[in-house]
Design a protein around this motif. Sequence first.
Motif, PDB file in Angstrom:
ATOM      1  N   ILE A   8       0.861  -1.182   0.000  1.00  0.00           N
ATOM      2  CA  ILE A   8       0.000   0.000   0.000  1.00  0.00           C
ATOM      3  C   ILE A   8       0.898   1.232   0.000  1.00  0.00           C
ATOM      4  N   ALA A   9       1.977   1.144   0.794  1.00  0.00           N
ATOM      5  CA  ALA A   9       3.025   2.152   0.727  1.00  0.00           C
ATOM      6  C   ALA A   9       4.169   1.583  -0.114  1.00  0.00           C
ATOM      7  N   ASN A  10       4.884   2.454  -0.822  1.00  0.00           N
ATOM      8  CA  ASN A  10       6.009   2.014  -1.636  1.00  0.00           C
ATOM      9  C   ASN A  10       7.303   2.193  -0.859  1.00  0.00           C
ATOM     10  N   TYR A  11       8.150   1.177  -0.902  1.00  0.00           N
ATOM     11  CA  TYR A  11       9.433   1.231  -0.212  1.00  0.00           C
ATOM     12  C   TYR A  11      10.551   0.948  -1.202  1.00  0.00           C
ATOM     13  N   THR A  12      11.620   1.714  -1.116  1.00  0.00           N
ATOM     14  CA  THR A  12      12.774   1.510  -1.963  1.00  0.00           C
ATOM     15  C   THR A  12      13.710   0.486  -1.338  1.00  0.00           C
ATOM     16  N   ALA A  13      14.685   0.035  -2.128  1.00  0.00           N
ATOM     17  CA  ALA A  13      15.696  -0.873  -1.592  1.00  0.00           C
ATOM     18  C   ALA A  13      16.441  -0.217  -0.442  1.00  0.00           C
ATOM     19  N   THR A  14      16.639   1.089  -0.513  1.00  0.00           N
ATOM     20  CA  THR A  14      17.301   1.802   0.586  1.00  0.00           C
ATOM     21  C   THR A  14      16.461   1.761   1.855  1.00  0.00           C
ATOM     22  N   ASP A  15      15.143   1.885   1.689  1.00  0.00           N
ATOM     23  CA  ASP A  15      14.250   1.778   2.848  1.00  0.00           C
ATOM     24  C   ASP A  15      14.383   0.410   3.504  1.00  0.00           C
ATOM     25  N   LEU A  16      14.397  -0.642   2.680  1.00  0.00           N
ATOM     26  CA  LEU A  16      14.496  -1.991   3.229  1.00  0.00           C
ATOM     27  C   LEU A  16      15.831  -2.194   3.938  1.00  0.00           C
ATOM     28  N   ASP A  17      16.898  -1.647   3.381  1.00  0.00           N
ATOM     29  CA  ASP A  17      18.202  -1.722   4.044  1.00  0.00           C
ATOM     30  C   ASP A  17      18.150  -1.053   5.417  1.00  0.00           C
ATOM     31  N   PHE A  79      -7.134 -16.357   4.972  1.00  0.00           N
ATOM     32  CA  PHE A  79      -5.814 -16.445   5.589  1.00  0.00           C
ATOM     33  C   PHE A  79      -4.754 -17.001   4.643  1.00  0.00           C
ATOM     34  N   ALA A  80      -5.130 -17.885   3.725  1.00  0.00           N
ATOM     35  CA  ALA A  80      -4.182 -18.439   2.762  1.00  0.00           C
ATOM     36  C   ALA A  80      -4.015 -17.437   1.629  1.00  0.00           C
ATOM     37  N   ASN A  81      -3.086 -16.530   1.773  1.00  0.00           N
ATOM     38  CA  ASN A  81      -2.987 -15.410   0.846  1.00  0.00           C
ATOM     39  C   ASN A  81      -1.515 -15.101   0.588  1.00  0.00           C
ATOM     40  N   THR A  82      -1.069 -15.334  -0.629  1.00  0.00           N
ATOM     41  CA  THR A  82       0.334 -15.071  -0.967  1.00  0.00           C
ATOM     42  C   THR A  82       0.689 -13.594  -0.821  1.00  0.00           C
ATOM     43  N   GLU A  83      -0.296 -12.699  -0.945  1.00  0.00           N
ATOM     44  CA  GLU A  83      -0.017 -11.277  -0.774  1.00  0.00           C
ATOM     45  C   GLU A  83       0.368 -10.953   0.660  1.00  0.00           C
ATOM     46  N   VAL A  84       0.087 -11.888   1.567  1.00  0.00           N
ATOM     47  CA  VAL A  84       0.428 -11.687   2.976  1.00  0.00           C
ATOM     48  C   VAL A  84       1.680 -12.469   3.338  1.00  0.00           C
ATOM     49  N   PHE A  85       1.642 -13.810   3.235  1.00  0.00           N
ATOM     50  CA  PHE A  85       2.783 -14.582   3.724  1.00  0.00           C
ATOM     51  C   PHE A  85       3.991 -14.497   2.800  1.00  0.00           C
ATOM     52  N   ALA A  86       3.787 -14.099   1.546  1.00  0.00           N
ATOM     53  CA  ALA A  86       4.902 -13.883   0.625  1.00  0.00           C
ATOM     54  C   ALA A  86       4.910 -12.443   0.130  1.00  0.00           C
ATOM     55  N   ASN A  87       4.531 -11.527   0.978  1.00  0.00           N
ATOM     56  CA  ASN A  87       4.495 -10.113   0.614  1.00  0.00           C
ATOM     57  C   ASN A  87       5.891  -9.638   0.214  1.00  0.00           C
ATOM     58  N   PRO A  88       6.021  -8.896  -0.878  1.00  0.00           N
ATOM     59  CA  PRO A  88       7.360  -8.524  -1.361  1.00  0.00           C
ATOM     60  C   PRO A  88       8.146  -7.639  -0.399  1.00  0.00           C
ATOM     61  N   VAL A  89       7.470  -6.793   0.373  1.00  0.00           N
ATOM     62  CA  VAL A  89       8.190  -5.969   1.353  1.00  0.00           C
ATOM     63  C   VAL A  89       8.767  -6.854   2.450  1.00  0.00           C
ATOM     64  N   ILE A  90       7.951  -7.772   2.961  1.00  0.00           N
ATOM     65  CA  ILE A  90       8.421  -8.684   4.004  1.00  0.00           C
ATOM     66  C   ILE A  90       9.531  -9.579   3.472  1.00  0.00           C
ATOM     67  N   MET A  91       9.324 -10.150   2.283  1.00  0.00           N
ATOM     68  CA  MET A  91      10.339 -11.016   1.699  1.00  0.00           C
ATOM     69  C   MET A  91      11.640 -10.249   1.442  1.00  0.00           C
ATOM     70  N   GLY A  92      11.524  -9.004   1.052  1.00  0.00           N
ATOM     71  CA  GLY A  92      12.718  -8.200   0.816  1.00  0.00           C
ATOM     72  C   GLY A  92      13.570  -8.047   2.056  1.00  0.00           C
ATOM     73  N   ILE A  93      12.925  -7.959   3.200  1.00  0.00           N
ATOM     74  CA  ILE A  93      13.671  -7.857   4.457  1.00  0.00           C
ATOM     75  C   ILE A  93      14.226  -9.213   4.869  1.00  0.00           C
ATOM     76  N   LEU A  94      13.403 -10.263   4.781  1.00  0.00           N
ATOM     77  CA  LEU A  94      13.874 -11.590   5.169  1.00  0.00           C
ATOM     78  C   LEU A  94      15.077 -12.012   4.337  1.00  0.00           C
ATOM     79  N   GLU A  95      15.044 -11.713   3.063  1.00  0.00           N
ATOM     80  CA  GLU A  95      16.149 -12.118   2.189  1.00  0.00           C
ATOM     81  C   GLU A  95      17.427 -11.341   2.484  1.00  0.00           C
ATOM     82  N   ARG A  96      17.301 -10.181   3.111  1.00  0.00           N
ATOM     83  CA  ARG A  96      18.484  -9.420   3.519  1.00  0.00           C
ATOM     84  C   ARG A  96      19.031  -9.898   4.869  1.00  0.00           C
TER      85      ARG A  96
END
Length: 269
Positions: A8-17, A79-96
């Motif tokens: 809903i909000a946009n985050y840059t790679a710098t934000d995730l860092d 509850f079974a929703n890829t937009e939640v458990f595989a959300n790109p913002v969350i995944m971006g942090i986990l992968e870092r």
Amino acid sequence: MVKTISGIANYTATDLDRFVEDLNRDGICVIRGVFDRNLIGEWAQAFDKLFRDRQNQPGGLAPREIARYYLTLPWISPFANTEVFANPVIMGILERVFYQEYVMVQLGVDVPFQGSDYQETHRDYRTLFTDNIVTPLYALAVNFPLVEVTSENGPFQMARGTHVIPREEGLRKIATGEIPMESFYMQPGDVMIRTPLALHRGSPNRTSQPRPMVVMGYVMHWLHTPKVDLTLERDYYESLPEKLRQMLRCQVVDQLPKEKVETYVNFKY
């Protein structure tokens, strides 16, 4: 051009860092506006019905001290929703944070009611070896509330930085006020990512309404997690991309059981 990761909000790679820096230093970061409020509303409505159903099932709720409960969410809509458990913002942090493969092992809700009290200050996991060895972040809890979290309805409380010091030292510093026990207030749609090794507690819900907080657990692939479990229907599991199937540590069944007995009862270290 700065690459953004859309929620809903946009985050840059710098934000995730920056969020990862907060997480490594403090043991916690809060990300605003990750989920749409309509999505949270759907989850809240479905959760209310699920909780009432579980109340009538033997073992359907895990007690978490006075007027506080934990329950595992079934892998069904919403509850079974890829937009939640595989959300790109969350995944971006986990992968870092995770330097090896990681898996999702938990999808549940912690909910205090009126009459709940302060929990004993605790950790959710033991250290890997000894308190005197600072280990990397090998497990993370991703939390998001289904209602607004205020000072009155039982905010999560945590002492920043206590994941990198021995437990007894952390407790002493909390007791003397050197490290404050901080409350985290959140709006529907906000996400909190934290290490279970930081000293924390639940606080009292003084309102007449429950305060459900979803927890999604992610760990390094080698960590044994017998107290939590995921169960997915085969049709849904096989519909997921291979990358997501590999990310889920789960039992695959032809049909979900109608009743769930909670086993995640002992949770404090």
